[in-house]
Design a protein around this motif. Structure first.
Motif, PDB file in Angstrom:
ATOM      1  N   VAL A 327       6.105   8.578   1.809  1.00 40.44           N
ATOM      2  CA  VAL A 327       5.738   7.179   1.584  1.00 40.44           C
ATOM      3  C   VAL A 327       5.641   6.905   0.097  1.00 40.44           C
ATOM      4  O   VAL A 327       5.084   7.712  -0.651  1.00 40.44           O
ATOM      5  CB  VAL A 327       4.381   6.829   2.255  1.00 40.44           C
ATOM      6  CG1 VAL A 327       4.097   5.344   2.127  1.00 40.44           C
ATOM      7  CG2 VAL A 327       4.369   7.252   3.711  1.00 40.44           C
ATOM      8  N   ARG A 328       6.172   5.778  -0.317  1.00 36.55           N
ATOM      9  CA  ARG A 328       5.952   5.242  -1.661  1.00 36.55           C
ATOM     10  C   ARG A 328       5.391   3.839  -1.441  1.00 36.55           C
ATOM     11  O   ARG A 328       6.136   2.888  -1.292  1.00 36.55           O
ATOM     12  CB  ARG A 328       7.256   5.177  -2.465  1.00 36.55           C
ATOM     13  CG  ARG A 328       7.885   6.535  -2.738  1.00 36.55           C
ATOM     14  CD  ARG A 328       7.000   7.397  -3.620  1.00 36.55           C
ATOM     15  NE  ARG A 328       7.623   8.687  -3.902  1.00 36.55           N
ATOM     16  CZ  ARG A 328       7.475   9.782  -3.165  1.00 36.55           C
ATOM     17  NH1 ARG A 328       6.717   9.734  -2.075  1.00 36.55           N
ATOM     18  NH2 ARG A 328       8.068  10.898  -3.480  1.00 36.55           N
ATOM     19  N   PRO A 329       4.051   3.710  -1.392  1.00 38.11           N
ATOM     20  CA  PRO A 329       3.437   2.443  -0.964  1.00 38.11           C
ATOM     21  C   PRO A 329       3.957   1.222  -1.706  1.00 38.11           C
ATOM     22  O   PRO A 329       4.103   1.234  -2.939  1.00 38.11           O
ATOM     23  CB  PRO A 329       1.945   2.663  -1.267  1.00 38.11           C
ATOM     24  CG  PRO A 329       1.770   4.144  -1.168  1.00 38.11           C
ATOM     25  CD  PRO A 329       3.045   4.721  -1.740  1.00 38.11           C
ATOM     26  N   ILE A 330       4.260   0.195  -0.940  1.00 31.44           N
ATOM     27  CA  ILE A 330       4.673  -1.083  -1.538  1.00 31.44           C
ATOM     28  C   ILE A 330       3.430  -1.852  -1.933  1.00 31.44           C
ATOM     29  O   ILE A 330       2.368  -1.721  -1.311  1.00 31.44           O
ATOM     30  CB  ILE A 330       5.537  -1.896  -0.560  1.00 31.44           C
ATOM     31  CG1 ILE A 330       4.735  -2.227   0.708  1.00 31.44           C
ATOM     32  CG2 ILE A 330       6.811  -1.124  -0.207  1.00 31.44           C
ATOM     33  CD1 ILE A 330       5.463  -3.162   1.664  1.00 31.44           C
ATOM     34  N   ARG A 331       3.526  -2.672  -2.963  1.00 28.52           N
ATOM     35  CA  ARG A 331       2.383  -3.457  -3.424  1.00 28.52           C
ATOM     36  C   ARG A 331       2.833  -4.873  -3.809  1.00 28.52           C
ATOM     37  O   ARG A 331       2.675  -5.285  -4.958  1.00 28.52           O
ATOM     38  CB  ARG A 331       1.706  -2.763  -4.615  1.00 28.52           C
ATOM     39  CG  ARG A 331       1.093  -1.397  -4.243  1.00 28.52           C
ATOM     40  CD  ARG A 331       0.327  -0.783  -5.398  1.00 28.52           C
ATOM     41  NE  ARG A 331      -0.351   0.441  -4.976  1.00 28.52           N
ATOM     42  CZ  ARG A 331       0.199   1.668  -5.067  1.00 28.52           C
ATOM     43  NH1 ARG A 331       1.423   1.811  -5.569  1.00 28.52           N
ATOM     44  NH2 ARG A 331      -0.472   2.724  -4.672  1.00 28.52           N
ATOM     45  N   PRO A 332       3.429  -5.608  -2.853  1.00 29.29           N
ATOM     46  CA  PRO A 332       3.895  -6.951  -3.189  1.00 29.29           C
ATOM     47  C   PRO A 332       2.775  -7.979  -3.216  1.00 29.29           C
ATOM     48  O   PRO A 332       3.007  -9.144  -3.567  1.00 29.29           O
ATOM     49  CB  PRO A 332       4.863  -7.263  -2.039  1.00 29.29           C
ATOM     50  CG  PRO A 332       4.303  -6.499  -0.883  1.00 29.29           C
ATOM     51  CD  PRO A 332       3.734  -5.244  -1.461  1.00 29.29           C
TER      52      PRO A 332
END
Length: 333
Positions: A327-332
């Motif tokens: 996982v490479r967490p998204i932060r939109p």
């Protein structure tokens, strides 16, 4: 994959955070069996639940699609490098054509997207050329896609998910706790409230209340994603085309209703329609294009981009078989 596995995944696509106890009567299995099945599916990277932007994001956030061209030898290296960037939530390698990579970019505002494209992507040494288009309307996306394993009576028992009002707090108004909760839920959308409380340093009651606010306000939603071994649809194709402006608003009643529609958006640029379908084989590409044009005769397809491999999907890294590996967490938000 057993029939129970497939039914379990479909049930979680409808109600991603449903308890095993609630799903047990519907699926004809014990809660313990369902928990064990899901643990195996997630450990093998075959299915996973994660938090994604909700309906409110369409009003205050920004969605863009970037098509990159690079040297043939740099394709894998460039895709892996871009996959580490949180703004690029999805990274897909394309079959040789006009573009080598397709990116889905989510950001809180237009300026952030421009900076990411102009200062981030453009500065990468392997990038030769790129095109960026912005979604003006999103008619279908991954959280609405269904596996089709449950029958009508089972779906009736599950009920319709409660619709968010889409009027949540502006993305910039989210608290540190809100963002910590979203970070944890991007990694695992089924994380229990007690675990969320431990991870964020709050109480389970507070975590429940904040999560309820985020979901009912449309800031966040949940979706269950799957590997091709589960969907049985290993071929991804993205069509770009043009339709008259007065026909574009018919997309949700036409192209979005076609089987295997994964993404459908009205976008900026000369090709103002973008649609992605998951298909059983390459032979189905022309069938899907023919069906799309039959449903919307004014549509003129200008490009067909065949996916070679998805490197990252909504923040989750995938291997060559489309199984989740990290996982490479998204932060939109």
């Amino acid at each position: 994959m057993s029939e129970l596995d497939l039914a379990l995944v479909h049930a979680l696509q409808v109600r991603p955070r449903a308890s095993w106890t609630d799903l047990a009567p519907l699926l004809g299995a014990t809660a313990v069996t369902l928990a064990r099945r899901w643990e195996r599916l997630t450990e093998e990277g075959l299915a996973w639940v994660s938090a994604v932007p909700g309906p409110a994001f369409a009003h205050s956030g920004c969605t863009a699609f970037v098509f990159l061209r690079c040297a043939p030898a740099a394709r894998e290296r460039l895709a892996a490098r871009i996959a580490e960037l949180p703004e690029a939530v999805t990274v897909e390698l394309l079959a040789p054509g006009r573009a080598d990579l397709m990116l889905d970019v989510l950001a809180s505002d237009l300026g952030t997207v421009h900076r990411f494209v102009d200062e981030g992507l453009a500065a990468l040494p392997d990038v030769l050329d790129m095109e960026c288009v912005f979604a003006t309307s999103l008619y279908a996306e991954g959280s609405r896609w269904r596996l089709g394993s449950l029958d009508a009576s089972q779906l009736s028992v599950l009920g319709r998910p409660r619709a968010a009002d889409g009027a949540g707090a502006p993305l910039g108004d989210l608290s540190t706790l809100d963002r910590a909760l979203l970070d944890a839920l991007v990694r695992d959308g089924r994380t229990r409230l007690t675990e969320l409380a431990d991870l964020t340093g709050t109480s389970a009651a507070t975590a429940r209340r904040r999560l309820h606010r985020l979901t009912t306000g449309g800031v966040a939603a949940f979706r269950c994603d799957v590997a091709p071994a589960v969907s049985g649809l290993p071929v991804s194709v993205t069509f770009r085309g043009h339709a008259p402006a007065n026909e574009v608003n018919r997309l949700h009643r036409t192209l979005a209703t076609l089987p295997e529609c994964r993404l459908l958006a009205a976008v900026t640029g000369g090709a103002n329609v973008l649609a992605t379908y998951w298909l059983r084989d390459i032979g189905a590409v022309q069938q899907r294009e023919t069906a799309a044009c039959a449903h919307l005769p004014a549509l003129h397809i200008t490009e067909r981009a065949l996916g070679a491999r998805t490197v990252k999907r909504m923040g989750h890294l995938l291997d060559g078989a489309g199984r989740r590996t990290g996982v490479r967490p998204i932060r939109p938000w």
